[in-house]
Design a protein around this motif. Sequence first.
Motif, PDB file in Angstrom:
ATOM      1  N   ARG A   1      -7.601  32.251 -18.295  1.00 15.22           N
ATOM      2  CA  ARG A   1      -6.498  33.112 -17.871  1.00 15.22           C
ATOM      3  C   ARG A   1      -5.350  33.074 -18.872  1.00 15.22           C
ATOM      4  NH1 ARG A   1      -4.499  35.386 -13.166  1.00 15.22           N
ATOM      5  NH2 ARG A   1      -2.207  35.390 -12.975  1.00 15.22           N
ATOM      6  N   ASP A   2      -5.189  31.940 -19.564  1.00 12.29           N
ATOM      7  CA  ASP A   2      -4.156  31.801 -20.588  1.00 12.29           C
ATOM      8  C   ASP A   2      -4.712  32.010 -21.995  1.00 12.29           C
ATOM      9  OD1 ASP A   2      -2.110  31.236 -18.743  1.00 12.29           O
ATOM     10  OD2 ASP A   2      -2.764  29.142 -18.624  1.00 12.29           O
TER      11      ASP A   2
ATOM     12  N   TYR B   1      -6.739  52.782 -21.996  1.00  9.87           N
ATOM     13  CA  TYR B   1      -7.456  53.041 -23.245  1.00  9.87           C
ATOM     14  C   TYR B   1      -7.588  51.762 -24.066  1.00  9.87           C
ATOM     15  CZ  TYR B   1      -7.825  54.378 -28.182  1.00  9.87           C
ATOM     16  OH  TYR B   1      -8.190  54.460 -29.491  1.00  9.87           O
ATOM     17  N   ALA B   2      -6.537  50.940 -24.079  1.00 11.30           N
ATOM     18  CA  ALA B   2      -6.556  49.697 -24.849  1.00 11.30           C
ATOM     19  C   ALA B   2      -7.283  48.563 -24.128  1.00 11.30           C
ATOM     20  CB  ALA B   2      -5.119  49.270 -25.163  1.00 11.30           C
ATOM     21  N   ARG B   3      -7.864  48.858 -22.973  1.00 15.15           N
ATOM     22  CA  ARG B   3      -8.603  47.861 -22.183  1.00 15.15           C
ATOM     23  C   ARG B   3      -7.703  46.736 -21.676  1.00 15.15           C
ATOM     24  NH1 ARG B   3     -14.074  46.974 -25.876  1.00 15.15           N
ATOM     25  NH2 ARG B   3     -14.556  49.171 -26.209  1.00 15.15           N
ATOM     26  N   ALA B   4      -6.401  46.932 -21.752  1.00 16.30           N
ATOM     27  CA  ALA B   4      -5.486  45.862 -21.364  1.00 16.30           C
ATOM     28  C   ALA B   4      -5.558  45.556 -19.877  1.00 16.30           C
ATOM     29  CB  ALA B   4      -4.055  46.242 -21.750  1.00 16.30           C
ATOM     30  N   LEU B   5      -5.951  46.533 -19.055  1.00 18.63           N
ATOM     31  CA  LEU B   5      -6.016  46.293 -17.615  1.00 18.63           C
ATOM     32  C   LEU B   5      -7.062  45.239 -17.259  1.00 18.63           C
ATOM     33  CD1 LEU B   5      -5.710  49.980 -16.314  1.00 18.63           C
ATOM     34  CD2 LEU B   5      -3.933  48.228 -16.379  1.00 18.63           C
ATOM     35  N   ARG B   6      -8.028  45.002 -18.157  1.00 14.94           N
ATOM     36  CA  ARG B   6      -9.078  44.023 -17.881  1.00 14.94           C
ATOM     37  C   ARG B   6      -8.539  42.597 -17.855  1.00 14.94           C
ATOM     38  NH1 ARG B   6     -13.907  45.253 -21.959  1.00 14.94           N
ATOM     39  NH2 ARG B   6     -14.732  43.432 -20.873  1.00 14.94           N
ATOM     40  N   VAL B   7      -7.325  42.403 -18.367  1.00 17.41           N
ATOM     41  CA  VAL B   7      -6.753  41.054 -18.363  1.00 17.41           C
ATOM     42  C   VAL B   7      -6.558  40.550 -16.930  1.00 17.41           C
ATOM     43  CG1 VAL B   7      -4.295  41.658 -18.335  1.00 17.41           C
ATOM     44  CG2 VAL B   7      -5.039  39.613 -19.547  1.00 17.41           C
ATOM     45  N   LEU B   8      -6.461  41.456 -15.956  1.00 22.64           N
ATOM     46  CA  LEU B   8      -6.257  41.053 -14.569  1.00 22.64           C
ATOM     47  C   LEU B   8      -7.490  40.394 -13.963  1.00 22.64           C
ATOM     48  CD1 LEU B   8      -4.330  44.222 -13.310  1.00 22.64           C
ATOM     49  CD2 LEU B   8      -3.377  42.020 -14.016  1.00 22.64           C
ATOM     50  N   THR B   9      -8.665  40.580 -14.584  1.00 22.63           N
ATOM     51  CA  THR B   9      -9.900  40.004 -14.046  1.00 22.63           C
ATOM     52  C   THR B   9     -10.177  38.611 -14.579  1.00 22.63           C
ATOM     53  OG1 THR B   9     -11.311  40.924 -15.805  1.00 22.63           O
ATOM     54  CG2 THR B   9     -10.856  42.338 -13.903  1.00 22.63           C
ATOM     55  N   ILE B  10      -9.363  38.122 -15.532  1.00 20.52           N
ATOM     56  CA  ILE B  10      -9.610  36.810 -16.148  1.00 20.52           C
ATOM     57  C   ILE B  10      -9.157  35.709 -15.198  1.00 20.52           C
ATOM     58  CG2 ILE B  10      -9.085  35.334 -18.117  1.00 20.52           C
ATOM     59  CD1 ILE B  10      -8.583  37.839 -19.752  1.00 20.52           C
TER      60      ILE B  10
ATOM     61  N   ARG C   1      -0.698  39.990 -20.399  1.00 22.10           N
ATOM     62  CA  ARG C   1      -0.366  39.813 -18.976  1.00 22.10           C
ATOM     63  C   ARG C   1       1.118  40.143 -18.724  1.00 22.10           C
ATOM     64  NH1 ARG C   1      -3.573  37.527 -15.535  1.00 22.10           N
ATOM     65  NH2 ARG C   1      -4.766  36.535 -17.174  1.00 22.10           N
ATOM     66  N   ARG C   2       1.984  39.659 -19.627  1.00 25.10           N
ATOM     67  CA  ARG C   2       3.406  39.973 -19.476  1.00 25.10           C
ATOM     68  C   ARG C   2       3.661  41.473 -19.655  1.00 25.10           C
ATOM     69  NH1 ARG C   2       3.799  35.199 -22.610  1.00 25.10           N
ATOM     70  NH2 ARG C   2       4.142  36.429 -24.501  1.00 25.10           N
ATOM     71  N   LEU C   3       2.918  42.072 -20.582  1.00 28.99           N
ATOM     72  CA  LEU C   3       3.057  43.509 -20.800  1.00 28.99           C
ATOM     73  C   LEU C   3       2.673  44.297 -19.558  1.00 28.99           C
ATOM     74  CD1 LEU C   3       3.600  45.844 -22.801  1.00 28.99           C
ATOM     75  CD2 LEU C   3       1.182  45.724 -23.437  1.00 28.99           C
ATOM     76  N   LEU C   4       1.591  43.880 -18.905  1.00 30.76           N
ATOM     77  CA  LEU C   4       1.155  44.577 -17.693  1.00 30.76           C
ATOM     78  C   LEU C   4       2.190  44.450 -16.579  1.00 30.76           C
ATOM     79  CD1 LEU C   4      -2.666  43.808 -17.437  1.00 30.76           C
ATOM     80  CD2 LEU C   4      -1.578  46.010 -17.839  1.00 30.76           C
ATOM     81  N   VAL C   5       2.716  43.248 -16.383  1.00 30.65           N
ATOM     82  CA  VAL C   5       3.731  43.050 -15.343  1.00 30.65           C
ATOM     83  C   VAL C   5       4.934  43.957 -15.610  1.00 30.65           C
ATOM     84  CG1 VAL C   5       5.378  41.412 -14.367  1.00 30.65           C
ATOM     85  CG2 VAL C   5       3.023  40.698 -14.798  1.00 30.65           C
TER      86      VAL C   5
END
Length: 417
Positions: free
Chosen positions: A335-336, A321-330, A276-280
Motif C-alpha cells: 500500500r505504501d 487514463y493514467a491508471r491512477a485509480l488502481r492505487v485504491l486496490t493496493i 494516493r495523495r493525488l487521488l484524495v
Amino acid sequence: MPRTDFLVLCSDVIYPAGDVNDYADKFYIPYADYADQVYALPGNHDWYDLLHGFLYAFCNTTAPFSVPKPRGVREWIARLLWRRARPADAELLEPLRTASPPWRPDGDKPIQPAPYFAIDTGPLRLVCIDTGVRGSLDAEQGEWLARVSAGPKAKILLTGKPLIVDYKRRPCPIEGTDRTVDDIVRAAEHNYVAAIGGDIHNYQRYPVEVDGRVIQYVVTGGGGAYMHATHGLRPGSAPADLPPGVRFPPEDQIRLYPLRGDSLAFYSRQAVPYLRRLLVSAFVATGLLLTIAALLLFAGMVLAAVVVLIVPVLLLGYLYYARALRVLTIKGPLRDGNLDPDVASAYLAERYGMQPTRPDARRVTVPDDSRRVIELVLPLKQRGLLVKFLSEILDSDQPPFFKQFLRCWVEDDRLIM
C-alpha cells in the motif's frame, strides 16, 4: 574518498538555479574537506544568472557578463523574464573562499581560466567544454576544441551534456559548421578514449566501437540532486542515427546505476503514496466543484455550472487514463509502495527478456500483488504532463541517495574508471 589529484564537476554546480550567494551552502561547505583542486564545467542551471556565480567561484571574476542590447521581440521578452544576477555577498562568501577556494593558492595549479579549458596530466589530456543552456558550442569554442583535440595524445572529453545518454545520441552541434562535438571525438587522429558528461542524474556507460576501437561514453550526473530513474530505459534500444563505422554495445556491456530493479523499487516507494495523495486531493476538489456547480445551477447560471463541471470530469478522466485509480486496490505492505528490489529486478528481466543483474533476483517469482503495483507505476513515464517531471516532483532527501562520484586514473597506459 580515495586520494585524488583534482576534481572536475561536470555541470549544474548550483541546482536548481545558479546564484552567486547559493555557492555558500551548495559548493563551499559541501566541498570544504576536499584538499585538492576543484574545476567545474557550467551547465544550463549555472547559466541562469549568466555565469555570474560560476565565474566568481571558479575563475575569480567579480564582474558579471555584459548583456548585449536585445534585438527583436523575442530577445526583449527573454531579457525581461530572464533571471537577474545578484551581487556577491562578500561578508558571506569571502571567509568561505579564503578557507577553501576551488583553486589551491599554495599549490602549483592555476585558477581556472574560463568556462572551457584543457588540462594536461602527462599521459592524458582532459578537454573540458561549456555547452551552455542549449547543449551546443559557439563557433569560437568549436575552433578552440578542434585545436586542443589535434595530435595523437590520448584525450578525454568532459562535457555538461553527454553525447550518448538514455540510449540516444546527443552529438552537440557546433555553430556555423556542419560538424558536431561527437565528430571531433570520433576522429581517429584525435585519439579520444572517453567522453564523460553530467546533466542527467544517474550513471550510464556505453563502450561504443568506432572503426575498430572503443570509446567509452559515460554519464556521471549522480553526485548532487535527485536521481533520474533508470528502469524506463529499454534494453536493446540502440540509437537509430549511428554514423558509419559505429557499433552500439550489446546490453551485457552497458552499465547503469542505480540498477533498473533498485530504481523501480525506489520509484515505487515514492510514486504510490504520491498517487494516493493525488487521488484524495482530486476527490476533495471534485466534491467542492460539484457543490459549486449545484449552487450555480440553483442560481440559474447554467453556462457557468457547465464550465465548472468540465474541470472534475477532465481530472477524473485523466486519472483513469493514467491508471491512477488502481492505487485504491493496493493492500498490505505494498500500500505504501514497498516493493522488494529483487522482485522489481525479476519483473524487469521477465519484461525485457534478459537475466537480472543481481543473482538473488534470478531465483525470484514475481507475486501477483507486486505485479499489480509495478504495472501501475512502470508506465507513468509515458503518461503525459502529469508525470513528465515526476522525478523532480518525487525528489526525496531521505536515504538511500544512490549518489556516486566517478574516479579515473591511468595505470600502465590504460585508463581505469
